[in-house]
Design an enzyme around this catalytic site. Structure first.
Site, PDB file in Angstrom:
ATOM      1  N   VAL A 303       0.847  -1.192   0.000  1.00  0.00           N
ATOM      2  CA  VAL A 303       0.000   0.000   0.000  1.00  0.00           C
ATOM      3  C   VAL A 303       0.880   1.239   0.000  1.00  0.00           C
ATOM      4  O   VAL A 303       1.828   1.349   0.793  1.00  0.00           O
ATOM      5  CB  VAL A 303      -0.944  -0.004   1.218  1.00  0.00           C
ATOM      6  CG1 VAL A 303      -1.793   1.267   1.240  1.00  0.00           C
ATOM      7  CG2 VAL A 303      -1.850  -1.239   1.171  1.00  0.00           C
ATOM      8  N   TRP A 581      11.423  -6.607  20.307  1.00  0.00           N
ATOM      9  CA  TRP A 581      10.471  -6.728  19.193  1.00  0.00           C
ATOM     10  C   TRP A 581       9.026  -6.622  19.684  1.00  0.00           C
ATOM     11  O   TRP A 581       8.129  -7.297  19.184  1.00  0.00           O
ATOM     12  CB  TRP A 581      10.710  -8.035  18.431  1.00  0.00           C
ATOM     13  CG  TRP A 581      12.163  -8.268  18.143  1.00  0.00           C
ATOM     14  CD1 TRP A 581      13.009  -7.427  17.486  1.00  0.00           C
ATOM     15  CD2 TRP A 581      12.953  -9.392  18.534  1.00  0.00           C
ATOM     16  NE1 TRP A 581      14.278  -7.953  17.443  1.00  0.00           N
ATOM     17  CE2 TRP A 581      14.283  -9.157  18.080  1.00  0.00           C
ATOM     18  CE3 TRP A 581      12.683 -10.574  19.214  1.00  0.00           C
ATOM     19  CZ2 TRP A 581      15.321 -10.064  18.289  1.00  0.00           C
ATOM     20  CZ3 TRP A 581      13.728 -11.459  19.421  1.00  0.00           C
ATOM     21  CH2 TRP A 581      15.013 -11.207  18.960  1.00  0.00           C
ATOM     22  N   HIS A 582       8.819  -5.742  20.664  1.00  0.00           N
ATOM     23  CA  HIS A 582       7.484  -5.480  21.211  1.00  0.00           C
ATOM     24  C   HIS A 582       7.092  -4.028  20.923  1.00  0.00           C
ATOM     25  O   HIS A 582       6.718  -3.287  21.813  1.00  0.00           O
ATOM     26  CB  HIS A 582       7.462  -5.713  22.730  1.00  0.00           C
ATOM     27  CG  HIS A 582       7.589  -7.140  23.132  1.00  0.00           C
ATOM     28  ND1 HIS A 582       7.699  -7.536  24.447  1.00  0.00           N
ATOM     29  CD2 HIS A 582       7.629  -8.276  22.399  1.00  0.00           C
ATOM     30  CE1 HIS A 582       7.801  -8.852  24.503  1.00  0.00           C
ATOM     31  NE2 HIS A 582       7.769  -9.330  23.271  1.00  0.00           N
TER      32      HIS A 582
END
Length: 661
Positions: A303, A581-582
């Site tokens: 997108v 990776w949070h």
């Protein structure tokens, strides 16, 4: 009269399974396990011009393995790929356009398509998850594969991530496939806590109000608990014993109920019968969804931006590309961004929604002056290592029958209903108030998130984590001498925040990630208390019996400082406190504030609608005002459930048809 035993005819597959499980064919099987799961083993065997029982049995083995792996991946269960119109001037119209098929987006698209009368388009940049994604113990093999992950890096910062091999330091990995991060993460399912949602301070989002969404989610996911092997159970008992000496008990209530004090190895996971149960798999890859003709899924769709009306107050559609060809889709209802914390923010910025000064820099018309990209948060994590002595039952040599990567284990998993070492695992967590570890009063600020046994002779964890080659080698060298216990500490409420900015007007370029891990004084003090807590743990009677002592990786900058001083450990933090990776927070849910790009305000309201723009919502982890108490995938899926229900409720309030199929 006695009963006669009835002997059922034994098919080739039945004979094969029996021989495999009793070990007769293991030597032959080992020859073929190394073949890629994407290549038919049968084809290789059939190329052999031979005959007789031996080759027949091997062919049966190959066919059984191939059939089992195909059934496990079950790619035909996913919705069919919808092809965009060949004529680029042809514009398709939908009631809802969902961007991103990750942990939240997969749920939103599935729930909305339950209404037969609406037409839903789901756009996902990635492809179908590979077989490794389905098998819990193999997922880590995908974590450096750009086909399935965005391997994005932050801008250089000398104050954090200095141990990383990357010249840019901190890495921000996130999923790039159907199911998103939920198809590649560690499967941990922790809803958070009552205090987590109280601090969100948003109408409709307190602990009691999110339980309805969690309940609906859990009925679909059916979370389970991993079965640890004998060695990991010994490790759990060691940690229980040592922490009890410090006054930290076993957790009395389950994590799934919101408990946040004490230790537990009963960690809920999104694993069902030995295989991953991501929201993408559970909500999209089934016959019920495939029968819906109203859900169109386009994979490989990037997108470019959200289309807005002339004054930027109404979302009208999206522009996206597939194989380099640009297409437009419009909506009579809503665009829902579920592209994740980094990409949802990027799309808003590219669409003219964000801080005015930043958008002006890129000559992007500002439609809504909102603090998009601010409030970037991550729990972070910092490893500490304890070297085992030689007189402890926990540091025993790994049992070959419990090695998940052994050919025997792979075959058992594929041929014995997803059982064996590949279906087992171990998580153990501690929630601790680092200022007073033995006290249950006050909120915990430290999450001791993992306790991993690195066996003697193994390659260790530094390579996987992306640390510098000399550190990888140093860890491998020490692992030639003894086992290591790796303990990961994570901040439950970090004060350091980062930011996401555009790096260009090109949607294919990654965003500019500014992270500040451990820069806030409060974070440094909590991490120092974490170090002192682990040191106290190593001095308990239970840990001394195992000869456990700290192992410090060689760090030239830090090693010149006074040993065990706060200065040494603050240096260690700059090297080893890295990302967990949070990532959350870049499209914060909060009231809008005017002036100075509303830095302290929100991007979306309590119904996840972008301030000032009708028909545009953000439904993913980026809306979290603060990090939850624990891993973020469970709350992200809950947001997907709750956000979808809000859209349906608003549709009903507007007297639109809501009849389900």
């Amino acid at each position: 009269m006695g009963h006669q035993r009835v002997h059922k005819p034994r098919t080739a597959e039945t004979r094969t399974r029996s021989l495999l499980l009793h070990g007769s064919l293991w030597p032959l099987l080992i020859l073929f396990i190394g073949c890629s799961t994407r290549t038919s083993v049968v084809a290789q065997l059939f190329s052999v011009d031979s005959s007789g029982l031996g080759i027949s049995l091997m062919q049966s083995v190959a066919m059984a393995l191939n059939a089992s792996s195909l059934a496990l991946a079950n790619n035909t269960a996913w919705p069919l790929q919808h092809e965009p119109p060949d004529d680029r001037s042809e514009i398709e119209q939908y009631d809802y356009i969902v961007v991103g098929a990750g942990s939240a987006g997969a749920i939103v698209a599935s729930r909305l398509s339950e209404l037969c009368q609406v037409k839903v388009l789901l756009l996902e940049e990635g492809q179908l998850p590979p077989l490794e994604s389905e098998i819990f113990s193999l997922t880590a093999a995908l974590h450096h594969d750009e086909r399935y992950m965005y391997l994005e890096e932050a801008v250089p910062n000398p104050q954090c991530c200095q141990a990383m091999a990357s010249t840019h330091g901190c890495v921000w990995w996130h999923g790039r496939m159907m199911g998103g991060g939920g198809a590649i993460n560690g499967n941990i399912y922790i809803p958070g806590s009552r205090d987590s949602f109280r601090r969100w301070n948003s109408t409709g989002w307190d602990w009691m109000q999110v339980q309805k969404s969690y309940s609906r989610l859990q009925q679909r996911l059916n979370p389970s608990y991993l079965q640890p092997n004998r060695l990991n159970l010994k490790l759990a008992n060691l940690i229980y014993a040592g922490s009890a000496e410090l006054g930290v008990p076993r957790m009395k209530q389950p994590l799934i109920a919101g408990a946040t004090f004490g230790y537990t190895h009963h960690v809920p996971v999104t694993v069902n019968q030995g295989r991953r149960a991501s929201s993408g798999r559970v909500y999209l890859a089934n016959d019920q969804v495939n029968r819906r003709g109203n859900l169109k899924v386009i994979r490989g769709a990037q997108v470019q931006k959200v289309l807005l009306n002339a004054n930027g107050t109404q979302a009208t559609g999206v522009i996206y590309t597939v194989n380099g060809m640009e297409h437009t889709a419009i909506t009579s209802g809503e665009v829902v961004l579920s592209a994740g914390t980094l990409n949802s923010a990027k799309l808003l910025l590219l669409s003219g929604i964000g801080p005015r000064k930043e958008l002006q820099r890129w000559n992007i018309t500002t439609y809504q002056d909102l603090p998009v990209g601010r409030n970037l948060q991550d729990h972070g994590m910092m490893p500490l290592f304890l070297l085992f002595g030689s007189n402890c039952a926990v540091n025993s040599t790994r049992d070959p029958t419990e090695d998940p990567y052994a050919p025997v284990s792979v075959a058992q998993y594929l041929l014995d209903n997803q059982k064996g070492p590949l279906a087992s695992g171990f998580y153990m967590m501690g929630y601790i108030n680092s200022s007073a570890p033995s006290s249950s009063r006050g909120e915990p600020d430290l999450h001791v998130v993992a306790h991993t046994l690195l066996p003697k002779g193994s390659t260790g964890s530094f390579g996987y984590l992306g640390f510098r080659p000399e550190l990888v080698q140093a860890q491998q060298d020490i692992l030639q001498e003894a086992d290591l216990l790796q303990v990961m500490g994570s901040l439950l409420r970090p004060h350091s925040q980062g930011r996401v900015r555009l790096s260009s007007k090109n949607s294919t370029d990654q965003v500019k990630i500014e992270n500040h891990y451990g820069e806030a004084l409060q974070d440094q003090q909590t991490l120092l208390r974490y170090v002192r807590y682990i040191q106290k743990l190593s001095n308990t009677r239970s840990f001394r019996r195992c000869g456990l002592r700290l192992w410090l990786p060689p760090l030239d900058e830090c090693d010149v400082l006074a040993p065990d001083s706060d200065d040494y450990w603050l240096c260690y933090i700059r090297y080893f406190y890295v990302g967990a990776w949070h990532s959350v927070g870049t499209c914060r849910m909060a009231p809008r504030k005017e002036g100075n790009s509303g830095e302290d305000g929100g991007v979306v309201d309590e119904r996840l609608r972008v301030h000032g723009v009708k028909g545009l919502r953000v439904v993913d982890a980026s809306i979290m005002p603060e990090l939850p108490a624990g891993n973020t995938n469970g709350p992200a899926m809950m947001i997907g459930e709750k956000g979808a229900q809000m859209i349906l409720d608003d549709r009903e309030a507007n007297n639109e048809v809501v009849q389900e199929c």
